[in-house]
Design a protein around this motif. Structure first.
Motif, mmCIF file in Angstrom:
data_model
loop_
_atom_site.group_PDB
_atom_site.id
_atom_site.type_symbol
_atom_site.label_atom_id
_atom_site.label_comp_id
_atom_site.label_asym_id
_atom_site.label_seq_id
_atom_site.Cartn_x
_atom_site.Cartn_y
_atom_site.Cartn_z
ATOM 1 N N PHE A 14 0.841 -1.205 0.000
ATOM 2 C CA PHE A 14 0.000 0.000 0.000
ATOM 3 C C PHE A 14 0.872 1.251 0.000
ATOM 4 C CE2 PHE A 14 -2.243 3.442 2.119
ATOM 5 C CZ PHE A 14 -3.454 3.471 1.442
ATOM 6 N N ASN A 15 1.842 1.313 0.891
ATOM 7 C CA ASN A 15 2.706 2.494 0.986
ATOM 8 C C ASN A 15 3.521 2.713 -0.276
ATOM 9 O OD1 ASN A 15 1.922 3.310 3.565
ATOM 10 N ND2 ASN A 15 3.433 2.029 4.565
ATOM 11 N N LEU A 16 4.078 1.642 -0.811
ATOM 12 C CA LEU A 16 4.895 1.779 -2.018
ATOM 13 C C LEU A 16 4.058 2.230 -3.209
ATOM 14 C CD1 LEU A 16 7.160 -1.371 -1.605
ATOM 15 C CD2 LEU A 16 7.868 1.017 -1.397
ATOM 16 N N PHE A 17 2.847 1.707 -3.329
ATOM 17 C CA PHE A 17 2.000 2.048 -4.469
ATOM 18 C C PHE A 17 1.347 3.418 -4.304
ATOM 19 C CE2 PHE A 17 -1.857 2.074 -7.012
ATOM 20 C CZ PHE A 17 -1.416 1.579 -8.225
ATOM 21 N N VAL A 18 0.697 3.628 -3.173
ATOM 22 C CA VAL A 18 -0.092 4.845 -2.971
ATOM 23 C C VAL A 18 0.779 6.038 -2.600
ATOM 24 C CG1 VAL A 18 -1.928 5.896 -1.586
ATOM 25 C CG2 VAL A 18 -2.155 3.526 -2.352
ATOM 26 N N LEU A 19 1.693 5.854 -1.682
ATOM 27 C CA LEU A 19 2.467 6.981 -1.170
ATOM 28 C C LEU A 19 3.738 7.251 -1.977
ATOM 29 C CD1 LEU A 19 2.077 6.170 2.624
ATOM 30 C CD2 LEU A 19 0.660 7.676 1.220
ATOM 31 N N GLU A 20 4.377 6.188 -2.442
ATOM 32 C CA GLU A 20 5.631 6.365 -3.194
ATOM 33 C C GLU A 20 5.404 6.352 -4.700
ATOM 34 O OE1 GLU A 20 8.120 7.286 -1.382
ATOM 35 O OE2 GLU A 20 6.939 6.852 0.398
ATOM 36 N N LYS A 21 4.173 6.095 -5.118
ATOM 37 C CA LYS A 21 3.786 6.125 -6.544
ATOM 38 C C LYS A 21 4.581 5.124 -7.394
ATOM 39 C CE LYS A 21 1.212 9.873 -5.866
ATOM 40 N NZ LYS A 21 0.135 9.605 -4.997
ATOM 41 N N MET A 22 4.934 3.997 -6.793
ATOM 42 C CA MET A 22 5.645 2.968 -7.545
ATOM 43 C C MET A 22 4.638 2.122 -8.327
ATOM 44 S SD MET A 22 8.529 1.753 -4.769
ATOM 45 C CE MET A 22 9.498 0.778 -5.898
ATOM 46 N N LYS A 23 5.081 1.537 -9.408
ATOM 47 C CA LYS A 23 4.262 0.641 -10.217
ATOM 48 C C LYS A 23 4.356 -0.766 -9.628
ATOM 49 C CE LYS A 23 3.547 3.741 -13.505
ATOM 50 N NZ LYS A 23 2.564 4.673 -13.119
ATOM 51 N N HIS A 24 3.353 -1.592 -9.945
ATOM 52 C CA HIS A 24 3.348 -2.954 -9.412
ATOM 53 C C HIS A 24 4.582 -3.739 -9.848
ATOM 54 C CE1 HIS A 24 -0.425 -2.935 -7.301
ATOM 55 N NE2 HIS A 24 -1.013 -2.382 -8.340
ATOM 56 N N LYS A 25 5.072 -3.464 -11.037
ATOM 57 C CA LYS A 25 6.265 -4.158 -11.532
ATOM 58 C C LYS A 25 7.463 -3.841 -10.629
ATOM 59 C CE LYS A 25 8.711 -5.108 -15.814
ATOM 60 N NZ LYS A 25 8.688 -4.960 -17.261
ATOM 61 N N GLU A 26 7.610 -2.555 -10.250
ATOM 62 C CA GLU A 26 8.710 -2.140 -9.377
ATOM 63 C C GLU A 26 8.560 -2.756 -7.979
ATOM 64 O OE1 GLU A 26 9.820 2.348 -10.083
ATOM 65 O OE2 GLU A 26 7.636 2.099 -10.275
#
Length: 181
Positions: free
Chosen positions: A133-145
């Motif tokens: 959640f944090n990586l996707f929503v807060l850090e704006k990372m893609k699922h691949k990353e």
């Protein structure tokens, strides 16, 4: 301002304590907030915060003055946070998705909620959900990353994000229903 930060960074490489203090003062609010979002409680957040700053100062000479310094130092903090979470729970189980029909990410409806309360709910998420959640929503990372970083499949990343959002949505709706009733 960027020129000042660049100067502070150069002085930090020379172990200038005043420059280190300036960097600390400039970036600690954002970085401590980041630690709070990943860790379950303030004590754990403070520990990682301190350890990550030590690492950042030790690696300061590796900063190449390309891209934003804030992005560079945040990456150090995120890596330390993830490393800490993995060490604490070596057997963190990421729920794998075996079926090919992955539920598309549903957006949480915008609801007025106290920021501290939302942070509390995020901290209560199971580790694997909170990390994704944090990586996707807060850090704006893609699922691949995220998948590469956490050594999971993209499907698992998407599934864990959906489960995190579902848990948060339920918690928020419970609170709203209690206030309305």
């Amino acid at each position: 301002m960027k020129e000042n930060i660049d100067l502070y960074i150069k002085k930090c490489v020379e172990n200038d304590r005043e420059a280190q203090l300036k960097i600390y003062q400039l970036f600690s609010p954002v970085l401590y907030g980041l630690c709070l979002k990943y860790m379950r409680n303030e004590d754990d957040a403070k520990d990682v915060f301190q350890e990550a700053f030590v690492i950042a100062f030790q690696k300061m000479e590796q900063y190449k003055f390309e891209g934003s310094f804030e992005g560079w130092i945040k990456r150090i903090f995120i890596n330390k946070l993830l490393e800490t979470l993995k060490k604490r729970k070596k057997d963190v189980l990421f729920l794998d998705v075996f079926d090919t029909d992955i539920i598309e990410e549903e957006e949480l409806e915008l609801v007025a909620i106290d920021q501290e309360k939302l942070l509390e709910y995020i901290q209560e998420l199971p580790d694997q959900y909170r990390m994704v959640f944090n990586l996707f929503v807060l850090e704006k990372m893609k699922h691949k990353e995220i998948a590469k970083l956490l050594q999971i499949s993209e499907g698992t990343s998407k599934s864990n994000l959906n489960r995190a959002k579902s848990i948060l949505k339920k918690r928020i709706l419970v609170v709203l229903n209690c206030k309305i009733a």
